[in-house]
Design a protein around this motif. Structure first.
Motif, mmCIF file in Angstrom:
data_model
loop_
_atom_site.group_PDB
_atom_site.id
_atom_site.type_symbol
_atom_site.label_atom_id
_atom_site.label_comp_id
_atom_site.label_asym_id
_atom_site.label_seq_id
_atom_site.Cartn_x
_atom_site.Cartn_y
_atom_site.Cartn_z
ATOM 1 N N LEU A 26 0.832 -1.197 0.000
ATOM 2 C CA LEU A 26 0.000 0.000 0.000
ATOM 3 C C LEU A 26 0.871 1.253 0.000
ATOM 4 C CD1 LEU A 26 -2.768 1.349 0.189
ATOM 5 C CD2 LEU A 26 -2.571 1.158 2.682
ATOM 6 N N VAL A 27 1.911 1.256 0.812
ATOM 7 C CA VAL A 27 2.809 2.407 0.859
ATOM 8 C C VAL A 27 3.477 2.606 -0.499
ATOM 9 C CG1 VAL A 27 4.888 3.358 1.927
ATOM 10 C CG2 VAL A 27 3.215 2.196 3.338
ATOM 11 N N ILE A 28 3.907 1.524 -1.124
ATOM 12 C CA ILE A 28 4.544 1.631 -2.437
ATOM 13 C C ILE A 28 3.555 2.173 -3.468
ATOM 14 C CG2 ILE A 28 5.553 0.306 -4.337
ATOM 15 C CD1 ILE A 28 6.857 -1.479 -2.174
ATOM 16 N N ALA A 29 2.313 1.697 -3.433
ATOM 17 C CA ALA A 29 1.307 2.174 -4.387
ATOM 18 C C ALA A 29 1.036 3.662 -4.194
ATOM 19 C CB ALA A 29 0.022 1.374 -4.229
ATOM 20 N N ILE A 30 0.878 4.091 -2.962
ATOM 21 C CA ILE A 30 0.642 5.507 -2.678
ATOM 22 C C ILE A 30 1.866 6.326 -3.088
ATOM 23 C CG2 ILE A 30 0.197 7.203 -0.858
ATOM 24 C CD1 ILE A 30 -2.217 5.500 -1.442
ATOM 25 N N ASN A 31 3.051 5.777 -2.872
ATOM 26 C CA ASN A 31 4.275 6.480 -3.251
ATOM 27 C C ASN A 31 4.356 6.664 -4.765
ATOM 28 O OD1 ASN A 31 6.785 7.715 -2.961
ATOM 29 N ND2 ASN A 31 7.871 5.778 -2.997
ATOM 30 N N VAL A 32 4.011 5.639 -5.526
ATOM 31 C CA VAL A 32 4.055 5.750 -6.987
ATOM 32 C C VAL A 32 3.059 6.797 -7.461
ATOM 33 C CG1 VAL A 32 3.547 4.520 -9.136
ATOM 34 C CG2 VAL A 32 4.943 3.443 -7.358
ATOM 35 N N ILE A 33 1.866 6.804 -6.898
ATOM 36 C CA ILE A 33 0.876 7.827 -7.243
ATOM 37 C C ILE A 33 1.378 9.199 -6.797
ATOM 38 C CG2 ILE A 33 -1.454 8.666 -6.761
ATOM 39 C CD1 ILE A 33 -2.253 5.682 -6.449
ATOM 40 N N GLY A 34 2.012 9.237 -5.637
ATOM 41 C CA GLY A 34 2.504 10.494 -5.099
ATOM 42 C C GLY A 34 3.610 11.123 -5.905
ATOM 43 N N VAL A 35 4.361 10.329 -6.626
ATOM 44 C CA VAL A 35 5.414 10.876 -7.475
ATOM 45 C C VAL A 35 4.798 11.800 -8.525
ATOM 46 C CG1 VAL A 35 7.102 10.270 -9.251
ATOM 47 C CG2 VAL A 35 7.045 9.013 -7.104
ATOM 48 N N PHE A 36 3.639 11.439 -9.035
ATOM 49 C CA PHE A 36 3.014 12.231 -10.089
ATOM 50 C C PHE A 36 2.178 13.381 -9.549
ATOM 51 C CE2 PHE A 36 3.530 7.934 -11.901
ATOM 52 C CZ PHE A 36 4.453 8.263 -12.876
ATOM 53 N N THR A 37 1.640 13.253 -8.341
ATOM 54 C CA THR A 37 0.775 14.297 -7.806
ATOM 55 C C THR A 37 1.484 15.199 -6.798
ATOM 56 O OG1 THR A 37 -0.027 12.907 -6.006
ATOM 57 C CG2 THR A 37 -1.251 12.843 -8.077
ATOM 58 N N LEU A 39 1.284 15.548 -3.612
ATOM 59 C CA LEU A 39 0.633 15.516 -2.315
ATOM 60 C C LEU A 39 0.706 14.134 -1.676
ATOM 61 C CD1 LEU A 39 -1.133 16.801 -0.113
ATOM 62 C CD2 LEU A 39 -3.117 16.119 -1.456
ATOM 63 N N PHE A 40 0.421 13.112 -2.438
ATOM 64 C CA PHE A 40 0.399 11.762 -1.879
ATOM 65 C C PHE A 40 1.787 11.264 -1.493
ATOM 66 C CE2 PHE A 40 -3.714 11.529 -4.185
ATOM 67 C CZ PHE A 40 -4.504 11.346 -3.067
ATOM 68 N N TRP A 41 2.836 11.907 -1.987
ATOM 69 C CA TRP A 41 4.196 11.545 -1.582
ATOM 70 C C TRP A 41 4.347 11.763 -0.083
ATOM 71 C CZ3 TRP A 41 8.416 13.771 0.752
ATOM 72 C CH2 TRP A 41 9.608 13.066 0.642
ATOM 73 N N PHE A 42 3.826 12.880 0.425
ATOM 74 C CA PHE A 42 3.879 13.157 1.861
ATOM 75 C C PHE A 42 3.015 12.184 2.646
ATOM 76 C CE2 PHE A 42 5.128 17.261 0.040
ATOM 77 C CZ PHE A 42 6.316 17.452 0.732
ATOM 78 N N VAL A 43 1.888 11.795 2.080
ATOM 79 C CA VAL A 43 1.019 10.799 2.716
ATOM 80 C C VAL A 43 1.752 9.468 2.820
ATOM 81 C CG1 VAL A 43 -1.131 9.493 2.478
ATOM 82 C CG2 VAL A 43 -1.096 11.938 1.963
ATOM 83 N N ALA A 44 2.424 9.068 1.754
ATOM 84 C CA ALA A 44 3.175 7.812 1.765
ATOM 85 C C ALA A 44 4.304 7.859 2.791
ATOM 86 C CB ALA A 44 3.746 7.517 0.380
ATOM 87 N N LEU A 45 4.977 8.994 2.904
ATOM 88 C CA LEU A 45 6.044 9.133 3.890
ATOM 89 C C LEU A 45 5.480 9.040 5.306
ATOM 90 C CD1 LEU A 45 9.041 9.634 4.366
ATOM 91 C CD2 LEU A 45 8.536 12.090 4.345
ATOM 92 N N PHE A 46 4.352 9.678 5.554
ATOM 93 C CA PHE A 46 3.717 9.594 6.868
ATOM 94 C C PHE A 46 3.305 8.159 7.185
ATOM 95 C CE2 PHE A 46 -0.124 9.606 9.474
ATOM 96 C CZ PHE A 46 0.369 10.222 10.612
ATOM 97 N N MET A 47 2.726 7.481 6.196
ATOM 98 C CA MET A 47 2.318 6.091 6.403
ATOM 99 C C MET A 47 3.524 5.209 6.694
ATOM 100 S SD MET A 47 -0.486 5.731 3.343
ATOM 101 C CE MET A 47 -0.490 3.956 3.417
ATOM 102 N N ALA A 48 4.595 5.414 5.973
ATOM 103 C CA ALA A 48 5.797 4.588 6.150
ATOM 104 C C ALA A 48 6.386 4.749 7.548
ATOM 105 C CB ALA A 48 6.835 4.955 5.103
#
Length: 68
Positions: A26-37, A39-48
């Protein structure tokens, strides 16, 4: 320069992998989406950093008798 950018953008996935979080995919999926947007990069970092880690102290015991 591109290598540094790729390493920086994959920080959430690397943190989650090193911490052995329970929902790594899930973190990897959010991170991949976050690379393009962005905002979700920060969400992925928080989740990790906040997700519980898998129990790494679990020991598998073979079935049958235990020899000491």
């Amino acid at each position: 320069m591109a290598l540094v950018a790729v390493l920086f953008l994959s920080v959430p996935s690397l943190v989650a992998y090193r911490r052995r979080v329970q929902r790594l995919r899930l973190v990897i999926a959010i991170n991949v989406i976050g690379v393009f947007t962005g905002l979700f990069w920060f969400v992925a970092l928080f989740m990790a950093m906040s997700m519980p880690a898998r129990d790494s102290d679990a020991v598998l015991v073979p079935s049958g008798r235990l020899h000491v």
